[in-house]
Design a protein around this motif. Sequence first.
Motif: not given
Length: 376
Positions: A148, A151-152, A171, A173-175, A189-190, A193, A215-216
Motif C-alpha cells: 500500500h 503505508c510505506g 516498522r 502499522d503505517s510507516a 510511509g504515512h 505515523c 502502532d503510530s
Amino acid sequence: RICRFRFSPMAMAVPRTYACPTCRESFTKWSLCHRHVQSSAPCRYALGVMLDDQSTIQELCRATASKKPVRVVVLNLAGEIVVGASERPLLGSQIQTWVKAMVSRPFILVQGDELVGEKPLRIGDQNEDVVTLNIVFLQNLCVVTWGHVACGGDSNAVADRLAGGVTSITRNDSAFAALKDAGEVVTWGHVACGGDSNVVADRLAAGVASITGTDSAFAALKDAGEVAAWGKPEAGGDSSGVADRLVAGVISITGNGSAFAALKDAGEVVTWGDARFGGDSSAVADRLAAGVTSIAGAGMAFAALKDSGQVVTWGEAQHGGDSSAVADRLAAGVTSITGAGLAFAALKDSGEVVTWGAATGGGDSSAVGDRLVAGV
C-alpha cells in the motif's frame, strides 16, 4: 561404635556451573547468574537484546563457566588477518559489535559454513586456544518496498538514501524507519505515523543506535543515551513532556500499542505516550525511580522487573496493567517477563510461571496451573 567423618570445605565445594559472559563472575545456580546479568548495569548493557532470550543467555553463561578463555581472530577469505585478536566474549553478536567498531563497510561473519549470529560461538574442544572467523564484506545493501502506497509500499521519495548502507528496518502499522551504518535514520510511509521525520531530522542525521516503534510512532535511541521521538503525539511521537529526562543515560526503549517506556542506566523508568497504554506511570513512579533491570510491553500495558526480583505493572488494568491479583507471587524471585497482546507471563527462579491480564489473551493459566508450578 559410631564413625565420625570430618568434611573438608574444599571437598564439599559446590561446582560453579554458570558465569557472567561480561565480568566472568561465577555462580552455582542459574537463577543467581540470571539475576546478576539482569541487575548489573555494565553486564546488562553489554548483553543488550540477548537478555530477551533466556535460553540463549543460559547457554551462554553455562559455556562461559565451562570453557577456558580463547581468542578470536577475524580473517578475510584470503586468509589475511583483518582485525586481529581479541578476548572472546562467547556471543556472536558481541563479536560483530567489536568488529563493527573497527570496520566501516557492511559485512557478515562466518564460522565454518555457518553465519555468526546471536548464539555462542562454536568451540571445538576444551584445549582450543583460538577461534577463527571469516569476514565477508558485502556490497552496498539497498531497500526494496512494495504494498500500500500510503503505508510505506512506495519509498521512491527516499530511494536515493535507501540505495546502500542500510543495516536494519523498523516498522509500525503505517510507516518504516531504516537505520544506516553511519547511524542515520531514513523514514517513509504515512506522514502522521512517523513516515515524515522532518521535525527531528537534525537529531536523526547520525549517531542513532536503535529504533523502536508503537502502532503510530517511533523512538530512536542515540549512542549518547539520548532519545528522539516522532509520529502521532498521542501514540508516543511527542516526548516533550519528559524531554529533560531523555537527553542522556537511556539504555533501552520498549514500546507497546501507543506508549513508550525508556530504561535509564541508573534503573529509572521514563514513560510517555497515551496514558491509558502506560504513557503515564505516575501511579507507580516511586517504584520506578531506581532498580529496574528490564521492561516488557503488552498491547496496552507495561511490566518492569526490578533487581530484587519484584514486578511493577501499569497501563490498562484489564490487559496486564493491574497485577494485584498475583501481587504476592510477583513480590520477589522473578527472573524474566514476557508480554503478549493482552497479558503477561513471569518466570520465577523456582521455575514457576505467574500470569495476569485478560483471560482470553493468556492472563488466566489455571487450566495448566499444575504444570507451571515448577521446572519451567
